[in-house]
Design a protein around this motif. Structure first.
Motif, PDB file in Angstrom:
ATOM      1  N   ASP A 119       0.831  -1.207   0.000  1.00 32.74           N
ATOM      2  CA  ASP A 119       0.000   0.000   0.000  1.00 32.74           C
ATOM      3  C   ASP A 119       0.863   1.255   0.000  1.00 32.74           C
ATOM      4  OD1 ASP A 119      -2.355  -1.580   0.242  1.00 32.74           O
ATOM      5  OD2 ASP A 119      -2.238  -1.507   2.433  1.00 32.74           O
ATOM      6  N   VAL A 120       1.913   1.248   0.818  1.00 27.70           N
ATOM      7  CA  VAL A 120       2.813   2.394   0.922  1.00 27.70           C
ATOM      8  C   VAL A 120       3.555   2.596  -0.395  1.00 27.70           C
ATOM      9  CG1 VAL A 120       4.855   3.323   2.101  1.00 27.70           C
ATOM     10  CG2 VAL A 120       3.044   2.177   3.423  1.00 27.70           C
ATOM     11  N   ALA A 121       4.101   1.523  -0.957  1.00 28.15           N
ATOM     12  CA  ALA A 121       4.832   1.627  -2.216  1.00 28.15           C
ATOM     13  C   ALA A 121       3.924   2.127  -3.338  1.00 28.15           C
ATOM     14  CB  ALA A 121       5.444   0.275  -2.588  1.00 28.15           C
ATOM     15  N   LYS A 122       2.708   1.615  -3.401  1.00 24.61           N
ATOM     16  CA  LYS A 122       1.753   2.031  -4.431  1.00 24.61           C
ATOM     17  C   LYS A 122       1.418   3.509  -4.284  1.00 24.61           C
ATOM     18  CE  LYS A 122      -2.745   0.823  -6.452  1.00 24.61           C
ATOM     19  NZ  LYS A 122      -2.952   2.148  -6.944  1.00 24.61           N
ATOM     20  N   ALA A 123       1.213   3.977  -3.057  1.00 22.73           N
ATOM     21  CA  ALA A 123       0.903   5.388  -2.823  1.00 22.73           C
ATOM     22  C   ALA A 123       2.055   6.281  -3.280  1.00 22.73           C
ATOM     23  CB  ALA A 123       0.598   5.626  -1.348  1.00 22.73           C
ATOM     24  N   VAL A 124       3.285   5.867  -2.994  1.00 17.89           N
ATOM     25  CA  VAL A 124       4.456   6.652  -3.398  1.00 17.89           C
ATOM     26  C   VAL A 124       4.564   6.694  -4.917  1.00 17.89           C
ATOM     27  CG1 VAL A 124       6.986   6.709  -3.374  1.00 17.89           C
ATOM     28  CG2 VAL A 124       5.721   6.304  -1.250  1.00 17.89           C
ATOM     29  N   VAL A 125       4.403   5.563  -5.565  1.00 17.16           N
ATOM     30  CA  VAL A 125       4.490   5.503  -7.033  1.00 17.16           C
ATOM     31  C   VAL A 125       3.374   6.333  -7.668  1.00 17.16           C
ATOM     32  CG1 VAL A 125       4.249   3.971  -9.041  1.00 17.16           C
ATOM     33  CG2 VAL A 125       5.759   3.342  -7.154  1.00 17.16           C
ATOM     34  N   ASP A 126       2.148   6.191  -7.163  1.00 19.12           N
ATOM     35  CA  ASP A 126       1.025   6.969  -7.700  1.00 19.12           C
ATOM     36  C   ASP A 126       1.271   8.462  -7.542  1.00 19.12           C
ATOM     37  OD1 ASP A 126      -0.230   4.606  -8.349  1.00 19.12           O
ATOM     38  OD2 ASP A 126      -1.705   4.711  -6.713  1.00 19.12           O
ATOM     39  N   SER A 127       1.810   8.872  -6.405  1.00 19.35           N
ATOM     40  CA  SER A 127       2.107  10.278  -6.158  1.00 19.35           C
ATOM     41  C   SER A 127       3.179  10.782  -7.122  1.00 19.35           C
ATOM     42  CB  SER A 127       2.568  10.463  -4.720  1.00 19.35           C
ATOM     43  OG  SER A 127       2.980  11.787  -4.496  1.00 19.35           O
ATOM     44  N   GLN A 128       4.211   9.977  -7.331  1.00 17.84           N
ATOM     45  CA  GLN A 128       5.273  10.366  -8.263  1.00 17.84           C
ATOM     46  C   GLN A 128       4.755  10.425  -9.698  1.00 17.84           C
ATOM     47  OE1 GLN A 128       8.250   7.430  -7.300  1.00 17.84           O
ATOM     48  NE2 GLN A 128       9.159   8.704  -5.712  1.00 17.84           N
ATOM     49  N   ASP A 129       3.887   9.495 -10.068  1.00 17.29           N
ATOM     50  CA  ASP A 129       3.300   9.519 -11.412  1.00 17.29           C
ATOM     51  C   ASP A 129       2.476  10.786 -11.615  1.00 17.29           C
ATOM     52  OD1 ASP A 129       4.464   7.111 -12.059  1.00 17.29           O
ATOM     53  OD2 ASP A 129       2.614   5.938 -11.839  1.00 17.29           O
ATOM     54  N   PHE A 130       1.674  11.155 -10.607  1.00 13.92           N
ATOM     55  CA  PHE A 130       0.859  12.361 -10.695  1.00 13.92           C
ATOM     56  C   PHE A 130       1.749  13.590 -10.842  1.00 13.92           C
ATOM     57  CE2 PHE A 130      -1.187  15.974  -8.569  1.00 13.92           C
ATOM     58  CZ  PHE A 130      -2.300  16.108  -9.379  1.00 13.92           C
ATOM     59  N   GLU A 131       2.784  13.669 -10.013  1.00 12.65           N
ATOM     60  CA  GLU A 131       3.698  14.808 -10.076  1.00 12.65           C
ATOM     61  C   GLU A 131       4.381  14.873 -11.442  1.00 12.65           C
ATOM     62  OE1 GLU A 131       7.856  15.946  -7.947  1.00 12.65           O
ATOM     63  OE2 GLU A 131       6.197  15.437  -6.609  1.00 12.65           O
ATOM     64  N   ASN A 132       4.781  13.723 -11.961  1.00 12.12           N
ATOM     65  CA  ASN A 132       5.424  13.652 -13.270  1.00 12.12           C
ATOM     66  C   ASN A 132       4.483  14.177 -14.362  1.00 12.12           C
ATOM     67  OD1 ASN A 132       6.664  12.817 -15.679  1.00 12.12           O
ATOM     68  ND2 ASN A 132       7.615  11.062 -14.683  1.00 12.12           N
ATOM     69  N   ARG A 133       3.203  13.744 -14.317  1.00  8.87           N
ATOM     70  CA  ARG A 133       2.225  14.213 -15.315  1.00  8.87           C
ATOM     71  C   ARG A 133       2.017  15.720 -15.208  1.00  8.87           C
ATOM     72  NH1 ARG A 133      -0.527   9.747 -13.533  1.00  8.87           N
ATOM     73  NH2 ARG A 133      -2.095  11.033 -12.485  1.00  8.87           N
ATOM     74  N   MET A 134       1.954  16.243 -13.981  1.00  8.75           N
ATOM     75  CA  MET A 134       1.760  17.683 -13.801  1.00  8.75           C
ATOM     76  C   MET A 134       2.957  18.470 -14.333  1.00  8.75           C
ATOM     77  SD  MET A 134      -1.215  18.183 -12.499  1.00  8.75           S
ATOM     78  CE  MET A 134      -1.716  16.837 -13.555  1.00  8.75           C
ATOM     79  N   LEU A 135       4.157  17.982 -14.079  1.00  3.80           N
ATOM     80  CA  LEU A 135       5.353  18.663 -14.587  1.00  3.80           C
ATOM     81  C   LEU A 135       5.393  18.643 -16.114  1.00  3.80           C
ATOM     82  CD1 LEU A 135       8.039  17.429 -12.031  1.00  3.80           C
ATOM     83  CD2 LEU A 135       7.205  19.773 -12.331  1.00  3.80           C
ATOM     84  N   LYS A 136       5.045  17.510 -16.713  1.00  2.00           N
ATOM     85  CA  LYS A 136       5.015  17.426 -18.177  1.00  2.00           C
ATOM     86  C   LYS A 136       3.963  18.354 -18.762  1.00  2.00           C
ATOM     87  CE  LYS A 136       6.940  12.817 -18.705  1.00  2.00           C
ATOM     88  NZ  LYS A 136       6.703  11.417 -19.056  1.00  2.00           N
ATOM     89  N   ALA A 137       2.802  18.431 -18.115  1.00  2.00           N
ATOM     90  CA  ALA A 137       1.751  19.331 -18.586  1.00  2.00           C
ATOM     91  C   ALA A 137       2.206  20.786 -18.456  1.00  2.00           C
ATOM     92  CB  ALA A 137       0.466  19.101 -17.799  1.00  2.00           C
ATOM     93  N   TYR A 138       2.883  21.102 -17.368  1.00  2.00           N
ATOM     94  CA  TYR A 138       3.377  22.455 -17.156  1.00  2.00           C
ATOM     95  C   TYR A 138       4.393  22.833 -18.229  1.00  2.00           C
ATOM     96  CZ  TYR A 138       5.608  26.439 -14.872  1.00  2.00           C
ATOM     97  OH  TYR A 138       6.118  27.678 -14.608  1.00  2.00           O
ATOM     98  N   ILE A 139       5.317  21.924 -18.516  1.00  2.00           N
ATOM     99  CA  ILE A 139       6.338  22.180 -19.527  1.00  2.00           C
ATOM    100  C   ILE A 139       5.691  22.308 -20.905  1.00  2.00           C
ATOM    101  CG2 ILE A 139       8.298  21.153 -20.749  1.00  2.00           C
ATOM    102  CD1 ILE A 139       9.114  19.974 -17.957  1.00  2.00           C
ATOM    103  N   ARG A 140       4.736  21.449 -21.215  1.00  2.00           N
ATOM    104  CA  ARG A 140       4.070  21.476 -22.515  1.00  2.00           C
ATOM    105  C   ARG A 140       3.299  22.790 -22.689  1.00  2.00           C
ATOM    106  NH1 ARG A 140       1.212  17.061 -22.052  1.00  2.00           N
ATOM    107  NH2 ARG A 140      -0.580  18.143 -21.209  1.00  2.00           N
ATOM    108  N   ASP A 141       2.723  23.294 -21.600  1.00  2.00           N
ATOM    109  CA  ASP A 141       1.910  24.510 -21.666  1.00  2.00           C
ATOM    110  C   ASP A 141       2.689  25.770 -21.296  1.00  2.00           C
ATOM    111  OD1 ASP A 141      -0.213  22.915 -22.380  1.00  2.00           O
ATOM    112  OD2 ASP A 141      -0.978  22.736 -20.330  1.00  2.00           O
ATOM    113  N   TRP A 142       4.009  25.693 -21.329  1.00  2.00           N
ATOM    114  CA  TRP A 142       4.849  26.834 -20.972  1.00  2.00           C
ATOM    115  C   TRP A 142       4.466  28.027 -21.849  1.00  2.00           C
ATOM    116  CZ3 TRP A 142       8.833  26.603 -17.307  1.00  2.00           C
ATOM    117  CH2 TRP A 142       9.636  27.741 -17.214  1.00  2.00           C
ATOM    118  N   PRO A 143       4.210  29.172 -21.251  1.00  2.00           N
ATOM    119  CA  PRO A 143       3.789  30.335 -22.052  1.00  2.00           C
ATOM    120  C   PRO A 143       4.867  30.777 -23.033  1.00  2.00           C
ATOM    121  CG  PRO A 143       3.479  30.712 -19.685  1.00  2.00           C
ATOM    122  CD  PRO A 143       4.228  29.436 -19.840  1.00  2.00           C
TER     123      PRO A 143
END
Length: 155
Positions: A119-143
């Motif tokens: 459960d702990v490992a899955k939560a950490v991986v899911d959190s890192q995946d979410f952060e990774n997606r947000m960073l990629k979206a931020y970079i893609r949408d860079w003004p």
């Protein structure tokens, strides 16, 4: 991220056993429910944890069978515990330090659930995946026009 975040996703189904339960009965419950641990409760208090680790040690000690043992004789009577507000990083450190695969979650003396290392490992991986997606979206949408100034001279 806190333990409460894992419990929200995981749900609140709990499996407990009394310390005087025959070990064979507890093992049958673990097999039927496909679970790796049972919280040992007595008079409303947590008194131990029974995991497949303790079961295997008891079987080896008893010549290959669970025999007539009771849960009390093989359980971990000092299990690691945490609260719903414990940070996941702290839980991870605690579990790694004691080689614990399961940890009861207590709010005062009330059992709230059990979290596993999975459960702990899955939560950490899911959190890192979410952060990774947000960073990629931020970079893609860079003004446009916000790029850093180049160190190359302009011609």
């Amino acid at each position: 991220m806190k333990v409460t975040d894992i419990l929200k996703v995981k749900g609140n189904t709990l499996f407990t056993v009394a310390p005087d339960t025959p070990l064979a009965e507890a093992v049958a419950t673990m097999a039927e429910r496909d679970i790796g641990s049972l919280v040992v409760m007595e008079l409303g208090d947590l008194v131990g944890m029974l995991t497949f680790r303790e079961v295997i040690q008891a079987v080896v000690k008893n010549g290959g069978t669970v025999g007539n043992s009771q849960v009390r004789s093989v359980m971990d009577d000092h299990p690691l515990t945490c609260t719903p507000e414990t940070e996941i990083d702290e839980v991870r450190r605690m579990m790694l330090g004691r080689h614990a695969r399961y940890m009861p979650v207590l709010n005062g003396k009330t059992l709230m659930g059990v979290i596993s290392f999975y459960d702990v490992a899955k939560a950490v991986v899911d959190s890192q995946d979410f952060e990774n997606r947000m960073l990629k979206a931020y970079i893609r949408d860079w003004p446009v026009g916000q790029e850093e100034e180049s160190s190359e001279p302009k011609l």
